[in-house]
Design an enzyme around this catalytic site. Structure first.
Site, short mmCIF file in Angstrom:
data_model
loop_
_atom_site.label_atom_id
_atom_site.label_comp_id
_atom_site.label_asym_id
_atom_site.label_seq_id
_atom_site.Cartn_x
_atom_site.Cartn_y
_atom_site.Cartn_z
N HIS A 96 -16.04 -19.59 23.64
CA HIS A 96 -16.88 -19.47 22.28
C HIS A 96 -16.39 -20.20 21.27
CE1 HIS A 96 -18.11 -17.43 18.83
NE2 HIS A 96 -18.98 -16.50 19.71
N GLU A 168 -24.85 -21.70 21.95
CA GLU A 168 -24.65 -20.96 20.65
C GLU A 168 -24.39 -22.16 19.26
OE1 GLU A 168 -23.23 -16.55 21.19
OE2 GLU A 168 -21.64 -18.05 21.63
N GLY A 174 -22.29 -16.01 13.22
CA GLY A 174 -21.66 -14.94 12.28
C GLY A 174 -22.54 -14.51 11.20
N SER A 211 -27.53 -15.73 15.64
CA SER A 211 -28.23 -14.89 14.80
C SER A 211 -29.69 -14.24 15.34
CB SER A 211 -28.45 -15.83 13.48
OG SER A 211 -27.60 -16.09 12.80
#
Length: 253
Positions: A96, A168, A174, A211
């Site tokens: 990540h 991602e 976030g 998102s």
């Protein structure tokens, strides 16, 4: 049409008690049309045992948020694949962007982690992403393909076929993130699929994360290049995840 992957990583959120409540509620909310979806949750390490117990016979896969490549040793604070096996873990999230940026995780380290996970029967979920600068330069595809090639270097076809990739975009993750457009997702996923095919393995599912919400999940799921969704805060409630599963199932029906 193959299975569609949909799941959520909780990051540093949820206690053991909250995990039990989440899974119990999700069990009661499970959509009837979810048969075409493979669903997973990735709690923090401290909640894995409780999650495994709560899941029981539910069609819900359980993942861990990270792991070390070594079998054991002087790695204070780390978790090995052997330790994860004890909890009946199905998959492990690796790479990540927060791990890469905040904890200095390198592509070489991820290659060792991927191989360790596969040795222990865990399915690696490799996260890759492009920065805002790479996006502006039109280099998004090159950036993520490089990450995939390095992390999966040395894998044979059988090993590659047990992996997952999650695209991602760093700029989309976030609280302040903005989801990539369907066109952006389509282009990067196409580059990833081409690169993975060139590496010699069977089709590797490529998920999108960044998102994802109730408002865009159906459109993203309808994209032929998107094999799944890796969801953040929109799925941190059982109602949120159940709603997303239902929306995806309806979009793909």
């Amino acid at each position: 049409m193959g299975t569609f992957w949909i799941g959520t990583g909780w990051k540093m959120n949820k206690t053991v008690a909250e995990t039990r409540r989440y899974i119990a509620a999700l069990k009661g909310l499970w959509p009837e049309g979810a048969g075409g979806c493979t669903v997973f949750v990735i709690p923090p390490f401290t909640a894995l045992a409780a999650a495994r117990e709560a899941i029981g016979t539910m069609p819900l896969l359980l993942g861990a948020q990270n792991m070390h490549w070594a079998e054991a040793g002087a790695f204070t604070g780390e978790i090995s694949a052997t330790m994860l096996e004890e909890f009946g873990i199905d998959m492990v999230e690796l790479g990540h962007s927060e791990r890469r940026q905040m904890f200095g995780e390198t592509d070489a380290a991820l290659n060792m982690k991927v191989k360790a996970a596969l040795r222990h029967g865990l399915r690696p979920l490799l996260c890759v992403g492009d920065s805002a600068e790479e996006r502006r330069a039109g280099a998004s595809g090159e950036a993520v393909v490089r990450q995939v090639r390095l992390a999966f270097a040395g894998l044979d076809a059988g090993e590659l076929g047990r992996c997952l990739v999650a695209y991602e975009p760093i700029w989309a993750i976030g609280e302040g993130g903005v989801a990539a457009t369907p066109e952006e997702v389509r282009a990067v996923h196409a580059d990833l699929h081409v690169a993975l095919k060139e590496m010699g393995g069977p089709a590797v599912p490529v998920l999108y994360g960044g998102s994802v919400s109730a408002g865009n999940a159906a459109d993203l799921a309808a994209e032929p290049m998107v094999d799944g969704l890796f969801v953040g805060r929109a799925a941190w409630t059982p109602e949120g995840l159940a709603g997303l599963i239902a929306a995806v199932a309806a979009a793909r029906a």
